[in-house]
Design a protein around this motif. Structure first.
Motif, PDB file in Angstrom:
ATOM      1  N   UNK A 153      58.328  18.285  23.354  1.00  0.00           N
ATOM      2  CA  UNK A 153      58.635  18.943  22.085  1.00  0.00           C
ATOM      3  C   UNK A 153      57.664  20.098  21.840  1.00  0.00           C
ATOM      4  N   UNK A 154      56.385  19.860  22.076  1.00  0.00           N
ATOM      5  CA  UNK A 154      55.363  20.869  21.792  1.00  0.00           C
ATOM      6  C   UNK A 154      55.470  22.076  22.718  1.00  0.00           C
ATOM      7  N   UNK A 155      55.618  21.836  24.022  1.00  0.00           N
ATOM      8  CA  UNK A 155      55.719  22.980  24.936  1.00  0.00           C
ATOM      9  C   UNK A 155      57.025  23.746  24.706  1.00  0.00           C
ATOM     10  N   UNK A 156      58.076  23.037  24.295  1.00  0.00           N
ATOM     11  CA  UNK A 156      59.322  23.717  23.947  1.00  0.00           C
ATOM     12  C   UNK A 156      59.143  24.630  22.748  1.00  0.00           C
ATOM     13  N   UNK A 157      58.371  24.167  21.765  1.00  0.00           N
ATOM     14  CA  UNK A 157      58.117  25.006  20.595  1.00  0.00           C
ATOM     15  C   UNK A 157      57.292  26.236  20.967  1.00  0.00           C
ATOM     16  N   UNK A 158      56.335  26.079  21.878  1.00  0.00           N
ATOM     17  CA  UNK A 158      55.519  27.214  22.312  1.00  0.00           C
ATOM     18  C   UNK A 158      56.360  28.246  23.058  1.00  0.00           C
ATOM     19  N   UNK A 159      57.209  27.792  23.981  1.00  0.00           N
ATOM     20  CA  UNK A 159      58.044  28.720  24.750  1.00  0.00           C
ATOM     21  C   UNK A 159      58.992  29.488  23.836  1.00  0.00           C
ATOM     22  N   UNK A 160      59.591  28.800  22.871  1.00  0.00           N
ATOM     23  CA  UNK A 160      60.508  29.480  21.953  1.00  0.00           C
ATOM     24  C   UNK A 160      59.745  30.447  21.053  1.00  0.00           C
ATOM     25  N   UNK A 161      58.506  30.096  20.694  1.00  0.00           N
ATOM     26  CA  UNK A 161      57.669  31.018  19.908  1.00  0.00           C
ATOM     27  C   UNK A 161      57.425  32.304  20.683  1.00  0.00           C
ATOM     28  N   UNK A 162      57.073  32.168  21.970  1.00  0.00           N
ATOM     29  CA  UNK A 162      56.806  33.347  22.789  1.00  0.00           C
ATOM     30  C   UNK A 162      58.033  34.260  22.859  1.00  0.00           C
ATOM     31  N   UNK A 163      59.182  33.687  23.159  1.00  0.00           N
ATOM     32  CA  UNK A 163      60.400  34.497  23.263  1.00  0.00           C
ATOM     33  C   UNK A 163      60.772  35.069  21.898  1.00  0.00           C
ATOM     34  N   UNK A 164      60.605  34.267  20.851  1.00  0.00           N
ATOM     35  CA  UNK A 164      60.949  34.733  19.509  1.00  0.00           C
ATOM     36  C   UNK A 164      60.078  35.872  19.032  1.00  0.00           C
ATOM     37  N   UNK A 165      58.839  35.907  19.467  1.00  0.00           N
ATOM     38  CA  UNK A 165      57.915  36.962  19.052  1.00  0.00           C
ATOM     39  C   UNK A 165      58.005  38.179  19.961  1.00  0.00           C
ATOM     40  N   UNK A 166      58.095  37.956  21.264  1.00  0.00           N
ATOM     41  CA  UNK A 166      57.946  39.042  22.233  1.00  0.00           C
ATOM     42  C   UNK A 166      59.259  39.692  22.672  1.00  0.00           C
ATOM     43  N   UNK A 167      60.348  38.953  22.707  1.00  0.00           N
ATOM     44  CA  UNK A 167      61.587  39.498  23.278  1.00  0.00           C
ATOM     45  C   UNK A 167      62.441  40.160  22.198  1.00  0.00           C
ATOM     46  N   UNK A 168      61.864  41.048  21.457  1.00  0.00           N
ATOM     47  CA  UNK A 168      62.581  41.686  20.352  1.00  0.00           C
ATOM     48  C   UNK A 168      63.592  42.726  20.819  1.00  0.00           C
ATOM     49  N   UNK A 169      63.619  43.015  22.116  1.00  0.00           N
ATOM     50  CA  UNK A 169      64.592  43.963  22.646  1.00  0.00           C
ATOM     51  C   UNK A 169      66.004  43.372  22.720  1.00  0.00           C
ATOM     52  N   UNK A 170      66.115  42.057  22.531  1.00  0.00           N
ATOM     53  CA  UNK A 170      67.426  41.404  22.601  1.00  0.00           C
ATOM     54  C   UNK A 170      68.135  41.467  21.257  1.00  0.00           C
ATOM     55  N   UNK A 171      69.475  41.568  21.248  1.00  0.00           N
ATOM     56  CA  UNK A 171      70.213  41.510  19.983  1.00  0.00           C
ATOM     57  C   UNK A 171      70.168  40.107  19.389  1.00  0.00           C
ATOM     58  N   UNK A 172      70.654  39.992  18.170  1.00  0.00           N
ATOM     59  CA  UNK A 172      70.460  38.779  17.376  1.00  0.00           C
ATOM     60  C   UNK A 172      70.884  37.497  18.077  1.00  0.00           C
ATOM     61  N   UNK A 173      72.123  37.380  18.450  1.00  0.00           N
ATOM     62  CA  UNK A 173      72.620  36.124  19.019  1.00  0.00           C
ATOM     63  C   UNK A 173      71.947  35.824  20.353  1.00  0.00           C
ATOM     64  N   UNK A 174      71.818  36.830  21.203  1.00  0.00           N
ATOM     65  CA  UNK A 174      71.196  36.626  22.508  1.00  0.00           C
ATOM     66  C   UNK A 174      69.721  36.268  22.377  1.00  0.00           C
ATOM     67  N   UNK A 175      69.052  36.845  21.396  1.00  0.00           N
ATOM     68  CA  UNK A 175      67.636  36.537  21.197  1.00  0.00           C
ATOM     69  C   UNK A 175      67.454  35.068  20.831  1.00  0.00           C
ATOM     70  N   UNK A 176      68.260  34.572  19.901  1.00  0.00           N
ATOM     71  CA  UNK A 176      68.176  33.164  19.505  1.00  0.00           C
ATOM     72  C   UNK A 176      68.519  32.250  20.675  1.00  0.00           C
ATOM     73  N   UNK A 177      69.569  32.594  21.433  1.00  0.00           N
ATOM     74  CA  UNK A 177      69.971  31.777  22.577  1.00  0.00           C
ATOM     75  C   UNK A 177      68.879  31.742  23.639  1.00  0.00           C
ATOM     76  N   UNK A 178      68.254  32.892  23.897  1.00  0.00           N
ATOM     77  CA  UNK A 178      67.185  32.955  24.894  1.00  0.00           C
ATOM     78  C   UNK A 178      65.985  32.124  24.457  1.00  0.00           C
ATOM     79  N   UNK A 179      65.669  32.148  23.161  1.00  0.00           N
ATOM     80  CA  UNK A 179      64.530  31.381  22.667  1.00  0.00           C
ATOM     81  C   UNK A 179      64.780  29.876  22.775  1.00  0.00           C
ATOM     82  N   UNK A 180      66.018  29.447  22.475  1.00  0.00           N
ATOM     83  CA  UNK A 180      66.365  28.030  22.618  1.00  0.00           C
ATOM     84  C   UNK A 180      66.329  27.637  24.091  1.00  0.00           C
ATOM     85  N   UNK A 181      66.872  28.497  24.958  1.00  0.00           N
ATOM     86  CA  UNK A 181      66.857  28.220  26.394  1.00  0.00           C
ATOM     87  C   UNK A 181      65.433  28.121  26.918  1.00  0.00           C
ATOM     88  N   UNK A 182      64.549  28.970  26.406  1.00  0.00           N
ATOM     89  CA  UNK A 182      63.146  28.909  26.823  1.00  0.00           C
ATOM     90  C   UNK A 182      62.526  27.571  26.439  1.00  0.00           C
TER      91      UNK A 182
END
Length: 357
Positions: free
Chosen positions: A88-117
């Protein structure tokens, strides 16, 4: 006992355990000088008394479904995943990283990528446990417990080093494009922290059941869990199955961490102790009989009890710790199923007599 009787027990044993746990909890309240009827009424009012509380109850249920599925999936494949907390904890960290850093993605894809991370990070953390078991023979309970602590300190280090503003105890917020919240749903539930994560959790439950019972891969995992020597004799990849089972189990818990970051808080706190969802998932899986649908129902019960506990304190002046006693009693009756199996046998015999007459 035939298959029909076993299925009946799978349904009735948890139900009887819940009733007995609530009843004995009421007796304990009476002995303590509290009104159990008022306590349970206040609990339900807290959980469902308003649209906001209803939404917050669903928010509480969501991670419990996912961590419960993580524990249940591993158990169905003959493994004990006590490491859902770390996953649970490492999943939250990975999604935090993608949620903060991958701002080049559009809305739906950004959320999907963060969940996948989050799912991939949890899967990796779970696969470490599976690899240690498959290749080195290290028991998964020991490894997963140790990795829980490693995950806690690792996540804290990464948050403090890369995402924490000076003097703060929580990270920078993820970008709005990665939010799992749906505006009109949030408004419907009076700004409760309800998100699309609940739908994701239900889809994971569907995947759990379909993969285990409708696919070749799921059959192999169940076969390995039932008898790894027979599975190996049949030509199945036992070691690979162990790693795969723990990876899928960890992915569920990792998604739970992602849902909390992206749909509830939108940041990651520096934690002094683990949040506890992984450990609560063990109870959820037990209550649900380690079945997909049962785990969802177990999470619903656990979510109502834990979120509604505050209502018992303020609405009936009952210590919220009594809810933990009720939960413990339910788990006790499930673990000591020999106490309540005579009840199911009595009901079964009574039904058979009526049918014979």
């Amino acid at each position: 006992m035939n298959a029909k009787e076993r299925n009946t027990d799978v349904f009735f044993l948890p139900l009887i355990a819940i009733v007995l746990g609530l009843a004995l909890g009421a007796v304990i309240m009476l002995l303590g000088g509290y009104d159990p009827i008022a306590a349970y009424r206040a609990l339900l009012n807290k959980a469902f008394g308003s649209m906001y509380n209803f939404g917050e109850t669903i928010r509480q249920i969501t991670p419990l479904i996912l961590t419960g599925l993580a524990v249940a999936f591993a158990f169905r494949t003959g493994l004990f995943n006590i490491g859902a907390e770390g996953q649970f904890l490492v999943g939250s960290l990975a999604s935090l990283y993608v949620g903060v850093e991958w701002t080049f993605l559009p809305t739906v894809l950004h959320a999907a990528a963060a969940v996948a991370a989050g799912a991939l990070a949890g899967a990796f953390w779970g696969a470490l446990v599976g690899y240690a078991k498959a290749k080195r023979g290290v028991h998964e309970v020991i490894t997963s417990i140790m990795l829980n602590w490693i995950a806690l300190f690792f996540v804290n280090y990464m948050v403090k080093t890369f995402f924490l503003p000076a003097g703060q105890q929580r990270s920078v917020a993820v970008a709005e494009t990665s939010y799992l919240n749906i505006p009109f749903v949030t408004e419907l539930f009076s700004n409760a922290r309800l998100s699309f994560g609940f739908v994701i959790a239900l889809l994971c439950a569907v995947f759990f059941h379909y993969y285990l019972f409708r696919t070749k891969g799921g059959f192999e995992l169940r076969a390995v869990g039932f008898n790894r020597h027979a599975a190996q004799y049949a030509g199945m990849n036992v070691n690979g199955g162990i790693v795969r089972a723990m990876a899928i189990s960890g992915a569920f818990a990792g998604i739970a961490g992602a849902v909390e970051v992206l749909g509830v808080f939108h940041y990651q706190s520096v934690l002094t102790v683990s949040p506890g969802y992984g450990f609560q998932g063990i109870a959820v899986a037990m209550i649900g009989g380690t079945a997909a649908f049962g785990t969802v129902l177990g999470a619903v019960l656990m979510g109502i009890l834990t979120f509604g506990a505050a209502g018992m304190k303020f609405g009936a002046n009952v210590p919220p710790e009594l809810v933990n006693i009720v939960i413990a009693l339910i788990i006790f009756f499930l673990a000591a199923s020999g106490i309540i199996k005579p009840v199911t046998r009595w009901f079964r015999a009574r039904k058979q007599r009526k049918e014979a007459a």
